[in-house]
Scaffold this active site. Structure first.
Site, PDB file in Angstrom:
ATOM      1  N   ASP A   1       8.771  -5.208   3.980  1.00 33.33           N
ATOM      2  CA  ASP A   1       8.553  -3.783   3.810  1.00 33.33           C
ATOM      3  C   ASP A   1       8.662  -3.113   5.171  1.00 33.33           C
ATOM      4  O   ASP A   1       8.017  -3.535   6.130  1.00 33.33           O
ATOM      5  CB  ASP A   1       7.175  -3.522   3.189  1.00 33.33           C
ATOM      6  CG  ASP A   1       6.940  -2.057   2.858  1.00 33.33           C
ATOM      7  OD1 ASP A   1       6.953  -1.231   3.802  1.00 33.33           O
ATOM      8  OD2 ASP A   1       6.713  -1.730   1.688  1.00 33.33           O
TER       9      ASP A   1
ATOM     10  N   GLU B   1       4.847 -10.338  -0.791  1.00 33.26           N
ATOM     11  CA  GLU B   1       4.959  -9.260   0.204  1.00 33.26           C
ATOM     12  C   GLU B   1       3.776  -9.263   1.176  1.00 33.26           C
ATOM     13  O   GLU B   1       2.623  -9.216   0.758  1.00 33.26           O
ATOM     14  CB  GLU B   1       5.033  -7.917  -0.512  1.00 33.26           C
ATOM     15  CG  GLU B   1       5.127  -6.718   0.417  1.00 33.26           C
ATOM     16  CD  GLU B   1       5.194  -5.409  -0.345  1.00 33.26           C
ATOM     17  OE1 GLU B   1       5.209  -4.346   0.318  1.00 33.26           O
ATOM     18  OE2 GLU B   1       5.207  -5.435  -1.594  1.00 33.26           O
TER      19      GLU B   1
ATOM     20  N   ASP C   1       2.492   2.648   8.406  1.00 33.17           N
ATOM     21  CA  ASP C   1       2.835   2.540   6.987  1.00 33.17           C
ATOM     22  C   ASP C   1       2.499   3.810   6.218  1.00 33.17           C
ATOM     23  O   ASP C   1       1.643   3.810   5.331  1.00 33.17           O
ATOM     24  CB  ASP C   1       2.096   1.344   6.383  1.00 33.17           C
ATOM     25  CG  ASP C   1       2.539   1.052   4.962  1.00 33.17           C
ATOM     26  OD1 ASP C   1       3.705   1.309   4.654  1.00 33.17           O
ATOM     27  OD2 ASP C   1       1.710   0.575   4.176  1.00 33.17           O
TER      28      ASP C   1
ATOM     29  N   ASP D   1      10.324   2.158  -1.468  1.00 33.52           N
ATOM     30  CA  ASP D   1       8.866   2.231  -1.572  1.00 33.52           C
ATOM     31  C   ASP D   1       8.361   3.364  -0.683  1.00 33.52           C
ATOM     32  O   ASP D   1       8.085   3.167   0.492  1.00 33.52           O
ATOM     33  CB  ASP D   1       8.224   0.897  -1.168  1.00 33.52           C
ATOM     34  CG  ASP D   1       6.733   0.883  -1.436  1.00 33.52           C
ATOM     35  OD1 ASP D   1       6.212   1.841  -2.049  1.00 33.52           O
ATOM     36  OD2 ASP D   1       6.064  -0.099  -1.044  1.00 33.52           O
TER      37      ASP D   1
ATOM     38  N   HIS E   1      11.691  -3.618   0.848  1.00 31.18           N
ATOM     39  CA  HIS E   1      11.067  -2.362   0.451  1.00 31.18           C
ATOM     40  C   HIS E   1      11.395  -1.361   1.546  1.00 31.18           C
ATOM     41  O   HIS E   1      10.826  -1.400   2.632  1.00 31.18           O
ATOM     42  CB  HIS E   1       9.554  -2.527   0.291  1.00 31.18           C
ATOM     43  CG  HIS E   1       9.159  -2.988  -1.070  1.00 31.18           C
ATOM     44  ND1 HIS E   1       7.862  -3.033  -1.491  1.00 31.18           N
ATOM     45  CD2 HIS E   1       9.915  -3.409  -2.122  1.00 31.18           C
ATOM     46  CE1 HIS E   1       7.821  -3.468  -2.744  1.00 31.18           C
ATOM     47  NE2 HIS E   1       9.050  -3.711  -3.136  1.00 31.18           N
TER      48      HIS E   1
ATOM     49  N   TRP F   1       2.084  -8.106  -4.343  1.00 32.79           N
ATOM     50  CA  TRP F   1       1.428  -7.613  -3.140  1.00 32.79           C
ATOM     51  C   TRP F   1      -0.049  -7.414  -3.454  1.00 32.79           C
ATOM     52  O   TRP F   1      -0.409  -6.900  -4.516  1.00 32.79           O
ATOM     53  CB  TRP F   1       2.006  -6.276  -2.667  1.00 32.79           C
ATOM     54  CG  TRP F   1       1.202  -5.696  -1.534  1.00 32.79           C
ATOM     55  CD1 TRP F   1       1.254  -6.074  -0.216  1.00 32.79           C
ATOM     56  CD2 TRP F   1       0.190  -4.685  -1.626  1.00 32.79           C
ATOM     57  NE1 TRP F   1       0.336  -5.349   0.510  1.00 32.79           N
ATOM     58  CE2 TRP F   1      -0.337  -4.495  -0.325  1.00 32.79           C
ATOM     59  CE3 TRP F   1      -0.329  -3.934  -2.675  1.00 32.79           C
ATOM     60  CZ2 TRP F   1      -1.338  -3.574  -0.049  1.00 32.79           C
ATOM     61  CZ3 TRP F   1      -1.343  -3.015  -2.409  1.00 32.79           C
ATOM     62  CH2 TRP F   1      -1.839  -2.839  -1.099  1.00 32.79           C
TER      63      TRP F   1
ATOM     64  N   ASP G   1       4.807   5.606   4.510  1.00 28.79           N
ATOM     65  CA  ASP G   1       5.673   5.696   3.331  1.00 28.79           C
ATOM     66  C   ASP G   1       6.328   7.056   3.160  1.00 28.79           C
ATOM     67  O   ASP G   1       6.278   7.664   2.084  1.00 28.79           O
ATOM     68  CB  ASP G   1       4.884   5.319   2.074  1.00 28.79           C
ATOM     69  CG  ASP G   1       4.588   3.828   2.015  1.00 28.79           C
ATOM     70  OD1 ASP G   1       5.542   3.047   2.123  1.00 28.79           O
ATOM     71  OD2 ASP G   1       3.415   3.453   1.873  1.00 28.79           O
TER      72      ASP G   1
ATOM     73  N   LYS H   1       1.686  -7.873   4.840  1.00 21.99           N
ATOM     74  CA  LYS H   1       1.313  -6.631   5.500  1.00 21.99           C
ATOM     75  C   LYS H   1       0.592  -6.975   6.795  1.00 21.99           C
ATOM     76  O   LYS H   1      -0.110  -7.987   6.877  1.00 21.99           O
ATOM     77  CB  LYS H   1       0.412  -5.790   4.588  1.00 21.99           C
ATOM     78  CG  LYS H   1       0.372  -4.306   4.939  1.00 21.99           C
ATOM     79  CD  LYS H   1      -0.241  -3.499   3.807  1.00 21.99           C
ATOM     80  CE  LYS H   1      -0.040  -2.002   4.055  1.00 21.99           C
ATOM     81  NZ  LYS H   1      -0.553  -1.190   2.937  1.00 21.99           N
TER      82      LYS H   1
ATOM     83  N   HIS I   1       5.359  -2.372   7.027  1.00 19.81           N
ATOM     84  CA  HIS I   1       4.273  -3.349   7.040  1.00 19.81           C
ATOM     85  C   HIS I   1       4.188  -4.189   8.302  1.00 19.81           C
ATOM     86  O   HIS I   1       3.551  -5.243   8.300  1.00 19.81           O
ATOM     87  CB  HIS I   1       4.389  -4.264   5.812  1.00 19.81           C
ATOM     88  CG  HIS I   1       3.953  -3.612   4.544  1.00 19.81           C
ATOM     89  ND1 HIS I   1       3.731  -4.302   3.383  1.00 19.81           N
ATOM     90  CD2 HIS I   1       3.676  -2.312   4.259  1.00 19.81           C
ATOM     91  CE1 HIS I   1       3.342  -3.470   2.431  1.00 19.81           C
ATOM     92  NE2 HIS I   1       3.319  -2.256   2.947  1.00 19.81           N
TER      93      HIS I   1
END
Length: 427
Positions: A259, A226, A294, A326, A286, A185, A296, A228, A262
């Site tokens: 992800d 990966e 995003d 993640d 992820h 990434w 997380d 985004k 993302h």
């Protein structure tokens, strides 16, 4: 084992059996699934290579809860504690900045020897390792560009770093007998609208071609890429978009990483799995919780996580999907964050296995949407919890919230002492 747990399990098993669901077989399948638990929750993505380097690349960790790991040994101890409270045998996902060496080394010169202590520990614990090049929080990523940087020298630095990372991943896989997924990434992008969208993507494609030029044994290492949608500092344009990486991954037989944070806030990765599975050799997940995009957050057992579990089970996609976590939260106990997120991910898979999939599929094929909806709703109150409790007890980990007392004791006996020792050392 507590006999009330066994009695509840037997009653639940009988209910599920009425719909052709063999719960004993389900738990055997569940025990075979490995979740890749990310090391960076334990120390707020600081690592040990340049631990005083500020986070960049659109990454931000908030909070100052005491007890963050300050050394590789502390991080491994925290991981051990978390795994002792999570059913099953799993993997640890490392970033390149988590080297464990006294040698001063740059990212483009890292070697397997710099991670030998991690490998020895993983062997001792019966764990697998996954890996990631760290293309952020470095002076050569200060412009916001790495593999697509217009400066050939900087671009080559990051190419060499990613090449070195793949070799480390292959070493992990060979030594541990568990395939390592090495995921690339990069944060590359523009804050405002660029004039030239094509050139950075051409540079990225050429750089990736060089990174992946050496064939590695897929039994030892699998490459993932990966995407985004946007990030802090790259709101207008991200070089490695979903379209770019989906095309590159399918054309070059790479795992495509999805992800959960993302994509656009109205998109979910559970809806992408079936389509991608038809064309991609493999998928890397992820799993995160994108509150306001995003951010997380620690994974909770929300609708999207349950849907991810269902899609993986219903589409028989677990054989080609690698599940990793993640998230990073420094406002709560970091060990607890791992335990909550990983246990919830396993719960979501269990929920998927305990759905009456064949009955639902038959109703759908017959356009009997009444039965489909009725069964889906009624199964929400089926005794999933009794099955989960039994699984935890059988795996030798705490049942229900009993794990929290162990984390609190660990906090008092280990984590808080770190803060006191660090304060003394500063004086």
């Amino acid at each position: 084992m507590d006999q009330s747990i066994v009695a509840n399990y037997e009653a639940a098993k009988a209910l599920y059996a009425q719909h052709g669901i063999d719960v004993d077989a389900v738990l055997e399948k569940l025990a075979e699934i490995k979740i890749s638990m990310h090391c960076w929750q334990g120390d707020d993505v600081r690592g040990f290579l340049n631990k005083d380097q500020a986070l960049t690349g659109g990454i931000s960790v908030t909070g100052n809860y005491p007890g963050a790991a300050g050394t590789p040994a502390e991080l491994r101890a925290d991981l051990e504690k978390a795994f002792s409270l999570i059913p099953g045998k799993h993997k640890v996902n490392l970033h390149a900045i988590y080297v464990d060496t006294d040698e001063k080394v740059e990212l483009d010169r890292i070697e397997p020897k710099h991670f030998e202590k991690w490998v020895a520990w993983a062997q001792e614990q019966g764990l697998g390792l996954d890996f990631n090049p760290t293309c952020f929080s470095h002076e050569k990523s200060a412009d916001g560009f790495t593999l697509s940087h217009p400066d050939p020298a900087i671009r080559q630095f990051w190419i060499d770093h990613c090449k070195a990372s793949r070799k480390i991943g292959a070493y992990f896989g060979e030594r541990l007998g568990q395939t390592c997924v090495t995921n690339v990434w990069i944060p590359d992008g523009f804050k405002d609208v660029p004039v030239d969208r094509l050139a950075p993507r051409q540079r990225l494609k050429d750089a990736l071609d060089e990174v992946f030029a050496e064939e590695l044994n897929p039994a030892h290492n699998l490459d993932a890429i990966e995407s985004k949608l946007f990030g802090l500092g790259s709101e207008a344009y991200v070089v490695g978009s979903h379209e770019f990486y989906m095309g590159y991954g399918i054309a070059n037989n790479k795992l495509i990483c999805l992800d959960a944070g993302h994509f656009h806030p109205t998109e979910v990765i559970s809806n992408k799995l079936s389509s991608l599975s038809l064309f991609a050799d493999g998928i890397l997940l992820h799993v995160s919780r994108p509150m306001r995009w995003d951010s997380d957050h620690v994974v909770t057992l929300d609708d999207e996580l349950i849907d991810i579990g269902r899609e993986l089970v219903r589409g028989d996609l677990l054989g080609k999907t690698h599940i990793g976590l993640d998230f990073f939260d420094a406002s709560i106990n970091r060990v607890a964050a791992w335990v909550i997120g990983t246990r919830n991910t396993i719960k979501a898979l269990l929920r998927g296995f305990l759905d009456p999939v064949e009955a639902l599929r038959e109703a759908e094929l017959n356009f009997d949407f009444t039965t489909r909806l009725a069964l889906q709703e009624e199964f929400k109150s089926y005794p999933f919890g009794a099955v989960w409790d039994y699984y935890c007890a059988k795996q030798g980990v705490p049942v229900r919230e009993a794990w929290l007392a162990e984390v609190k004791a660990y906090e008092q006996n280990v984590l808080l002492k770190r803060g006191a020792e660090a304060a003394v050392a500063k004086k």
